[in-house]
Enzyme design. Structure first.
Site, PDB file in Angstrom:
ATOM      1  N   HIS A   1       0.874  -1.183   0.000  1.00  0.00           N
ATOM      2  CA  HIS A   1       0.000   0.000   0.000  1.00  0.00           C
ATOM      3  C   HIS A   1       0.910   1.231   0.000  1.00  0.00           C
ATOM      4  O   HIS A   1       2.015   1.177   0.542  1.00  0.00           O
ATOM      5  CB  HIS A   1      -0.848  -0.059   1.281  1.00  0.00           C
ATOM      6  CG  HIS A   1      -1.926   0.973   1.378  1.00  0.00           C
ATOM      7  ND1 HIS A   1      -1.684   2.261   1.766  1.00  0.00           N
ATOM      8  CD2 HIS A   1      -3.263   0.894   1.168  1.00  0.00           C
ATOM      9  CE1 HIS A   1      -2.830   2.943   1.788  1.00  0.00           C
ATOM     10  NE2 HIS A   1      -3.808   2.129   1.425  1.00  0.00           N
TER      11      HIS A   1
ATOM     12  N   GLN B   1      -4.519  -5.093   6.918  1.00  0.00           N
ATOM     13  CA  GLN B   1      -5.517  -6.021   6.379  1.00  0.00           C
ATOM     14  C   GLN B   1      -5.539  -7.360   7.105  1.00  0.00           C
ATOM     15  O   GLN B   1      -6.307  -8.250   6.740  1.00  0.00           O
ATOM     16  CB  GLN B   1      -5.263  -6.271   4.880  1.00  0.00           C
ATOM     17  CG  GLN B   1      -5.460  -5.033   4.025  1.00  0.00           C
ATOM     18  CD  GLN B   1      -6.894  -4.508   4.061  1.00  0.00           C
ATOM     19  OE1 GLN B   1      -7.845  -5.255   4.345  1.00  0.00           O
ATOM     20  NE2 GLN B   1      -7.065  -3.227   3.795  1.00  0.00           N
TER      21      GLN B   1
ATOM     22  N   LYS C   1     -10.395  -0.941  10.463  1.00  0.00           N
ATOM     23  CA  LYS C   1     -10.487  -2.127   9.606  1.00  0.00           C
ATOM     24  C   LYS C   1     -10.756  -3.383  10.426  1.00  0.00           C
ATOM     25  O   LYS C   1     -10.806  -4.489   9.905  1.00  0.00           O
ATOM     26  CB  LYS C   1      -9.196  -2.279   8.795  1.00  0.00           C
ATOM     27  CG  LYS C   1      -8.994  -1.146   7.787  1.00  0.00           C
ATOM     28  CD  LYS C   1      -7.794  -1.404   6.923  1.00  0.00           C
ATOM     29  CE  LYS C   1      -7.307  -0.163   6.201  1.00  0.00           C
ATOM     30  NZ  LYS C   1      -8.133   0.253   5.072  1.00  0.00           N
TER      31      LYS C   1
HETATM   32  N1  PLP Z   1      -1.800  -0.711   4.581  1.00  0.00           N
HETATM   33  C1  PLP Z   1      -2.715  -1.448   3.982  1.00  0.00           C
HETATM   34  C2  PLP Z   1      -2.355  -2.825   3.519  1.00  0.00           C
HETATM   35  C3  PLP Z   1      -4.006  -0.954   3.808  1.00  0.00           C
HETATM   36  O1  PLP Z   1      -4.933  -1.701   3.222  1.00  0.00           O
HETATM   37  C4  PLP Z   1      -4.299   0.342   4.275  1.00  0.00           C
HETATM   38  C5  PLP Z   1      -5.633   0.927   4.056  1.00  0.00           C
HETATM   39  O2  PLP Z   1      -6.375   0.533   3.186  1.00  0.00           O
HETATM   40  C6  PLP Z   1      -3.306   1.070   4.906  1.00  0.00           C
HETATM   41  C7  PLP Z   1      -2.064   0.514   5.044  1.00  0.00           C
HETATM   42  C8  PLP Z   1      -3.564   2.431   5.458  1.00  0.00           C
HETATM   43  O3  PLP Z   1      -4.455   2.340   6.511  1.00  0.00           O
HETATM   44  P1  PLP Z   1      -5.045   3.675   7.177  1.00  0.00           P
HETATM   45  O4  PLP Z   1      -5.620   4.480   6.052  1.00  0.00           O
HETATM   46  O5  PLP Z   1      -6.081   3.176   8.118  1.00  0.00           O
HETATM   47  O6  PLP Z   1      -3.923   4.360   7.845  1.00  0.00           O
END
Ligand code: PLP
Length: 418
Positions: free
Chosen positions: A136, A216, A239
């Site tokens: 991500h 995730q 999540k």
């Molecule tokens: N890492 C992964 C694998 C994600 O799926 C996400 C969000 O979709 C994030 C990091 C970032 O999470 P957040 O927006 O809650 O900080």
């Protein structure tokens, strides 16, 4: 109340597929009340159970006060609830102590904290940070910035066509100049579950610190940090059925002690003089300013909720949904599932021949099926796979086979309209 034509079709036409309703559906008011909605965007954020909604409401109605500072009973009650939440998170994830749990806004902020406060301790010119091409953006950009600050290189492990990490490439790119390995536990775009315990062991043997992005994983896998062996684990409450704006970085205590603060101000100090300041010990050193107290209390309620479930049953329910959805979508002509790793979380990415993912997403939405379409904040992965993006259905414990039926019916209709 919205009604979903796709669900009604599925209800009347496919009674045999409805034998697997979720036993937890009624725990989630939004899901239970919006009967026409097939909510399949759980990788973006999950809905909240009544227990979490009640905990947040009770905090604001009965205990709202700032923490760690005031000399009154309300503040004492808020502080105790806030710190009890930290203990609960520590226990759920297998941290050695609550002192290892730093509240953050979520995964993004947790990774930024490591990149800002740990990377300077270990990175020098010529070193490298190893990530993967399936990360991500929040596990890419902080490392780009850290590398550029210290003259280090960012390396990315290749991804195989089926969406698994290329483990040979991992070994090839890991060397004695690798100071940090930062990998997702589960890919948000493809659902691949990475062998993080094994990769952590390889990285540690090479002398690197390991950061795991657990965004995730937290809702789907029981995480035991003692078994994983990583140095830092980041996750987001929203999540895993908790409120938005709260999450944590769980870090190895000796590393947290060595790290300088990253944000500064109130709450994170021990003593301030105009000439110089001494800092509070971790975790407070990393928590400048008034924290998200209600969020932490909501997250503790989500942890209680998950602790009370038979998690093996949750995992098998979600595995059933993934298998059923995979088999059902595979029967649709011209539809291709993207990401077929052997070990997958309940995330299903797909492409329909000739149709842009955004068009499919919009047509599904019109039929009461909520999915995500696009690059899923994983542009380098999409580039690797040569795709503009995908349509992504992601499941939570309240979903049922009826939701999958609604998805399949809606995809058929969308394809007939394009
Ligand atoms: N890492 C992964 C694998 C994600 O799926 C996400 C969000 O979709 C994030 C990091 C970032 O999470 P957040 O927006 O809650 O900080």
């Amino acid at each position: 109340m919205k009604t979903n034509p796709a669900t009604s079709v599925a209800k009347t036409g496919a009674a045999t597929t409805r034998w697997n309703p979720s036993p937890w559906r009624q725990d989630f008011p939004l899901i239970a009340e919006q009967t026409g909605l097939a909510y399949l965007d759980n990788a973006a954020t999950t809905q909240k159970p009544t227990a979490v909604l009640n905990a947040v409401r009770a905090y604001y109605r009965e205990r709202n006060a700032n923490v760690h500072r005031a000399a009154h009973q309300l503040s004492d009650a808020a502080t105790r609830a806030f710190e009890a939440a930290r203990e609960k998170v520590a226990a759920r994830f297998g941290a050695s102590s609550a002192k290892e749990v730093i509240w953050t806004r979520g995964t993004t902020e947790a990774i930024n904290l490591v990149a800002a406060a740990y990377a300077p301790l270990v990175l020098a010119e010529g070193d490298n940070v190893l990530i993967s091409r399936m990360e991500h953006h929040s596990n890419i950009v902080p490392w780009q910035i850290a590398c550029s600050r210290f003259g280090a290189r960012l390396r990315a492990v290749a991804v195989l066509p089926n969406g698994e990490l290329d483990l040979d490439d991992f070994d090839a790119k890991l060397d004695e100049r690798t100071k940090i390995v930062a990998l997702s536990h589960v890919s948000n775009a493809l659902g691949t579950v990475n062998p993080v315990a094994d990769l952590t062991a390889r990285a540690k043997a090479a002398g690197a610190a390991v950061v795991v992005d657990g965004a995730q994983a937290a809702a789907h896998i029981e995480i035991d940090l003692r078994a994983l062996g990583c140095d830092f684990y980041a996750f987001s409450g929203h999540k895993m059925y908790a409120p938005t704006g709260i999450g944590a970085l769980i870090g190895r205590q000796e590393l947290l002690e060595a790290m300088p603060p990253w944000q500064t101000g109130g709450e994170m100090i021990e003593h301030v003089r105009i000439e110089a300041t001494t800092y509070a010990p971790p975790p407070f050193k990393f928590e400048a300013g008034t924290p998200n107290i209600a969020g932490a209390i909501g997250l503790a309620a989500a942890v209680d909720y998950l602790n009370d479930l038979d998690f093996a049953r949750v995992a098998s329910h979600e595995a059933d949904l993934l298998a059923y959805a995979t088999a059902s979508l595979n029967q649709i002509n011209g539809l291709r599932i993207v990401g077929t790793a052997g070990n997958k979380s309940p995330v299903l990415s797909f492409l329909a021949q000739g149709a842009h993912p955004h068009d499919i997403g919009a047509l599904l939405d019109q039929q009461g099926v909520a999915v995500r379409a696009g690059h899923h904040c994983a542009m380098p992965l999409m580039e690797t796979l040569g795709l503009p993006g995908t349509v992504r259905a992601s499941f939570g414990l309240y979903n049922s086979r009826a939701d999958v039926d609604a998805l399949v019916t809606a995809v058929h209709k969308a394809l007939s309209l394009l």
